[in-house]
Design a protein around this motif. Structure first.
Motif, PDB file in Angstrom:
ATOM      1  N   ASP A  42      -4.105   0.433 -12.167  1.00 42.00           N
ATOM      2  CA  ASP A  42      -5.486   0.678 -11.755  1.00 42.00           C
ATOM      3  C   ASP A  42      -5.490   1.852 -10.774  1.00 42.00           C
ATOM      4  N   PRO A  43      -6.023   3.024 -11.177  1.00 40.09           N
ATOM      5  CA  PRO A  43      -5.987   4.193 -10.297  1.00 40.09           C
ATOM      6  C   PRO A  43      -6.749   3.995  -8.995  1.00 40.09           C
ATOM      7  N   GLU A  44      -7.655   3.016  -8.969  1.00 36.87           N
ATOM      8  CA  GLU A  44      -8.402   2.746  -7.748  1.00 36.87           C
ATOM      9  C   GLU A  44      -7.546   2.040  -6.705  1.00 36.87           C
ATOM     10  N   LYS A  45      -6.504   1.377  -7.179  1.00 33.96           N
ATOM     11  CA  LYS A  45      -5.619   0.645  -6.267  1.00 33.96           C
ATOM     12  C   LYS A  45      -4.480   1.553  -5.824  1.00 33.96           C
ATOM     13  N   LYS A  46      -4.460   1.871  -4.569  1.00 32.91           N
ATOM     14  CA  LYS A  46      -3.383   2.701  -4.025  1.00 32.91           C
ATOM     15  C   LYS A  46      -2.244   1.786  -3.593  1.00 32.91           C
ATOM     16  N   GLU A  47      -1.606   1.199  -4.613  1.00 36.51           N
ATOM     17  CA  GLU A  47      -0.554   0.214  -4.368  1.00 36.51           C
ATOM     18  C   GLU A  47       0.644   0.472  -5.277  1.00 36.51           C
ATOM     19  N   ARG A  51       0.843  -1.196   0.000  1.00 40.13           N
ATOM     20  CA  ARG A  51       0.000   0.000   0.000  1.00 40.13           C
ATOM     21  C   ARG A  51       0.882   1.251   0.000  1.00 40.13           C
ATOM     22  N   SER A  67       0.526   1.017  -9.481  1.00 45.30           N
ATOM     23  CA  SER A  67      -0.500   0.182 -10.103  1.00 45.30           C
ATOM     24  C   SER A  67      -1.150   0.911 -11.258  1.00 45.30           C
TER      25      SER A  67
END
Length: 290
Positions: A196-201, A175, A194
């Motif tokens: 995927d902008p939704e993934k805060k990783e 994270r 990531s």
């Protein structure tokens, strides 16, 4: 059966573990991995073992104990149980004063005296690596050093008793809040955001992941199952979970894999005072094999 039920706990109506049951489980855990669980750890042990009860469909510690101590449980459940009860606290760049000493003092000394890193790769062991933050921090630090020193090479061996944290470490996904201690320049160089902008990783870059070899290892194994030696061992915030006789026995085994004048880094909260070991202190919580 010793892991009998004595009263109802507050966790979703699940029963609590009895004092005799706690003693039996804690003795098993001590024999398996050397971790001492005093009586005040009973609530913690209950909470962690309840996850195994739910996963396996047992309603009481009595039923779970019957399974754990059966031949089938001894073969199939012990690793999962240890995964639950071991503590895995770690951070990137934890105890940061160690890293300048490593780069400014230890690496030049090893290169000068033993041609370590030049004549052959530096061998470093991250013992008790948890979810990988320490070995990946070391990989960043050593990679930066290698960028400045032509032909410098290294390998990192990272171990833990928990298969669950090792799986996470191999993936190298964290994270964003976990990587906050990483300096900005190193984030840009060694962390992939990531898609995927939704993934805060973020994920450790493949080249850095390839520098670290992860393996399960139990410190209670007689010789750790290792034949190789290491130039540097990071064993930080590991021995605090063991009693003093186990600490001394464990560190003597570490020293068997640490040639003369090599280094071991301990946690700042750990003391070796009173332990009979072939080590001399060269800086706070940093020791050299004698």
């Amino acid at each position: 059966m010793t892991a009998e039920v004595t009263n109802q706990g507050s966790d979703r109506g699940m029963p609590s573990i009895s004092d005799s049951g706690f003693r039996r489980f804690s003795e098993l855990i001590y024999s398996l991995c050397g971790i001492k669980l005093p009586p005040h750890k009973k609530t913690m042990l209950e909470a962690r073992l309840r996850r195994r009860l739910r996963s396996l469909g047992f309603g009481t510690f009595d039923e779970y104990g019957e399974y754990v101590f059966s031949p089938e449980g001894m073969e199939n459940e012990l690793v999962s149980m240890i995964n639950e009860v071991t503590t895995n606290k770690t951070d990137f760049f934890r105890e940061p004063a160690h890293y300048p000493f490593l780069v400014d003092k230890v690496l030049p000394a090893l290169m000068r005296d033993f041609e370590v890193g030049i004549g052959r790769p530096l061998r470093l062991w991250s013992a008790g690596c948890s979810t990988g933050e320490e070995p990946y921090t070391l990989a960043m630090v050593l990679s930066e050093f290698a960028d400045r020193v032509p032909d410098f090479d290294f390998s990192i061996f990272a171990t833990d008793i928990s298969t669950k944290v090792l799986e996470a470490a191999r993936l190298g996904i964290y994270r964003l809040d976990k990587v906050e201690p990483v300096p900005e320049g190193l984030k840009k160089k060694y962390l992939l955001r990531s898609r995927d902008p939704e993934k805060k990783e973020v994920r450790i870059v493949p080249a850095l992941r390839g520098r670290v070899a992860f393996r399960r290892l139990n410190f209670m194994d007689e010789d750790f199952g290792l034949t190789e030696s290491f130039d540097i061992i990071f064993c930080r915030n590991v021995i605090i979970y063991f009693d003093r006789p186990t600490q001394e026995r464990l560190l003597k085994r570490f020293c068997e894999h640490l040639p003369r004048d090599r280094y071991i880094f301990m946690g700042h909260s750990e003391t070796l005072n009173g332990l009979r070991l072939p080590l001399k202190q060269v800086a706070p919580s940093i020791y050299q094999r004698i």
